[in-house]
Scaffold this motif. Structure first.
Motif, PDB file in Angstrom:
ATOM      1  N   VAL A 120      13.986  -0.925  -8.557  1.00 53.73           N
ATOM      2  CA  VAL A 120      13.019  -2.022  -8.423  1.00 53.73           C
ATOM      3  C   VAL A 120      11.939  -1.910  -9.498  1.00 53.73           C
ATOM      4  O   VAL A 120      11.575  -2.907 -10.153  1.00 53.73           O
ATOM      5  CB  VAL A 120      12.385  -2.009  -7.015  1.00 53.73           C
ATOM      6  N   ASN A 123      13.396  -2.628 -12.963  1.00 48.21           N
ATOM      7  CA  ASN A 123      13.687  -4.061 -13.115  1.00 48.21           C
ATOM      8  C   ASN A 123      12.414  -4.847 -13.398  1.00 48.21           C
ATOM      9  O   ASN A 123      12.409  -5.774 -14.220  1.00 48.21           O
ATOM     10  CB  ASN A 123      14.361  -4.584 -11.847  1.00 48.21           C
ATOM     11  N   ALA A 138      18.329  -6.751  -5.781  1.00 44.03           N
ATOM     12  CA  ALA A 138      18.064  -7.364  -4.468  1.00 44.03           C
ATOM     13  C   ALA A 138      18.738  -6.577  -3.352  1.00 44.03           C
ATOM     14  O   ALA A 138      18.117  -6.278  -2.324  1.00 44.03           O
ATOM     15  CB  ALA A 138      18.530  -8.812  -4.466  1.00 44.03           C
ATOM     16  N   ALA A 141      17.024  -3.147  -2.980  1.00 38.84           N
ATOM     17  CA  ALA A 141      15.741  -3.256  -2.297  1.00 38.84           C
ATOM     18  C   ALA A 141      15.933  -3.467  -0.793  1.00 38.84           C
ATOM     19  O   ALA A 141      15.180  -2.910   0.023  1.00 38.84           O
ATOM     20  CB  ALA A 141      14.930  -4.400  -2.894  1.00 38.84           C
ATOM     21  N   ALA A 142      16.934  -4.249  -0.416  1.00 40.98           N
ATOM     22  CA  ALA A 142      17.210  -4.489   1.004  1.00 40.98           C
ATOM     23  C   ALA A 142      17.639  -3.205   1.704  1.00 40.98           C
ATOM     24  O   ALA A 142      17.209  -2.914   2.821  1.00 40.98           O
ATOM     25  CB  ALA A 142      18.276  -5.561   1.157  1.00 40.98           C
TER      26      ALA A 142
END
Length: 235
Positions: A120, A123, A138, A141-142
């Motif tokens: 994260v 990015n 994504a 992160a989830a």
């Protein structure tokens, strides 16, 4: 001098354990109760700036707080609870359960949450520099968020057991094998849910809100406490 005795060493070890534990768990609660909701509501440029500047600092203290808490707790467990109190002390069984929960939480920090938070952060740095976004971020992160919410759930019975070991006498289990089998199954299911289930699955949906996460932790604590009471040694 009192601090240069064995009792003083154990006191300092416990003090270090408390100090690092407050840092770790405090940041765990900050991340879940304050930062994550803020990131969900704020504008993309503000979120990106926080991911570049704030998140690396938070994660440094977060992961090293977890490491020092884990190592100091392990030394204290081996030296005092297992070395002095022994496995025949009911408090040792309580602290072993708390230590097991803390160990799983530590592993989540270092091997699930931190590797994905690095993605994260990188990015955010890359996109700020004009590079294309990483499409895997994504999902990473989830997964990190689910593991972090699971740590909140586990922290509630963990802190209960840490306090109960010295301040709430719980009964000795009648069958050690059955006792640990039950706890390992429950804890294993909770942890597997965070590692393999998609964040939108029914088993992970309670962790999608702070209220659901807290209730899950309190219910798990009640279950653990009842196992002690139900399985207590006769006589």
């Amino acid at each position: 001098m009192a601090l240069f005795t064995e009792s003083g060493f154990l006191f300092l070890l416990r003090w270090l354990h408390f100090l690092s534990g407050v840092t770790w768990i405090g940041l765990l609660y900050y991340l879940n109760f304050a930062q994550v909701p803020f990131f969900a509501e704020t504008d993309a440029p503000v979120r990106s700036g926080a991911q570049q500047k704030l998140l690396p600092r938070v994660m440094w203290w977060f992961r090293w707080g977890a490491m020092i808490t884990f190592l100091s707790g392990l030394i204290y467990l081996l030296h005092y609870w297992l070395g002095k109190r022994g496995i025949g002390d009911p408090g040792t069984w309580v602290i072993l359960l708390g230590g097991l929960l803390g160990t799983i939480m530590w592993a989540n920090v270092w091997f699930v949450i931190w590797p994905r938070q690095k993605m994260v952060i990188q990015n955010a740095l890359d996109t700020a520099a004009g590079k294309p976004a990483n499409p895997a971020v994504a999902a990473a992160a989830a997964r990190s968020g689910l593991a972090s919410r699971t740590n909140v759930v586990l922290s509630i019975p963990m802190l209960f057991m840490m306090g109960a070991a010295s301040h709430l006498p719980l009964p000795m289990p009648g069958s050690g094998g059955a006792f640990w089998l039950i706890f390992l199954i429950i804890i294993g299911l909770v942890e597997l849910n965070s590692l393999i289930c998609a964040p939108a699955k029914p088993t992970t949906k309670p962790l999608g809100s702070i209220k659901g996460t807290l209730w899950s932790g309190f219910i798990l604590t009640a279950v653990f406490y009842l196992v002690f009471e139900v399985m207590k040694k006769a006589g």
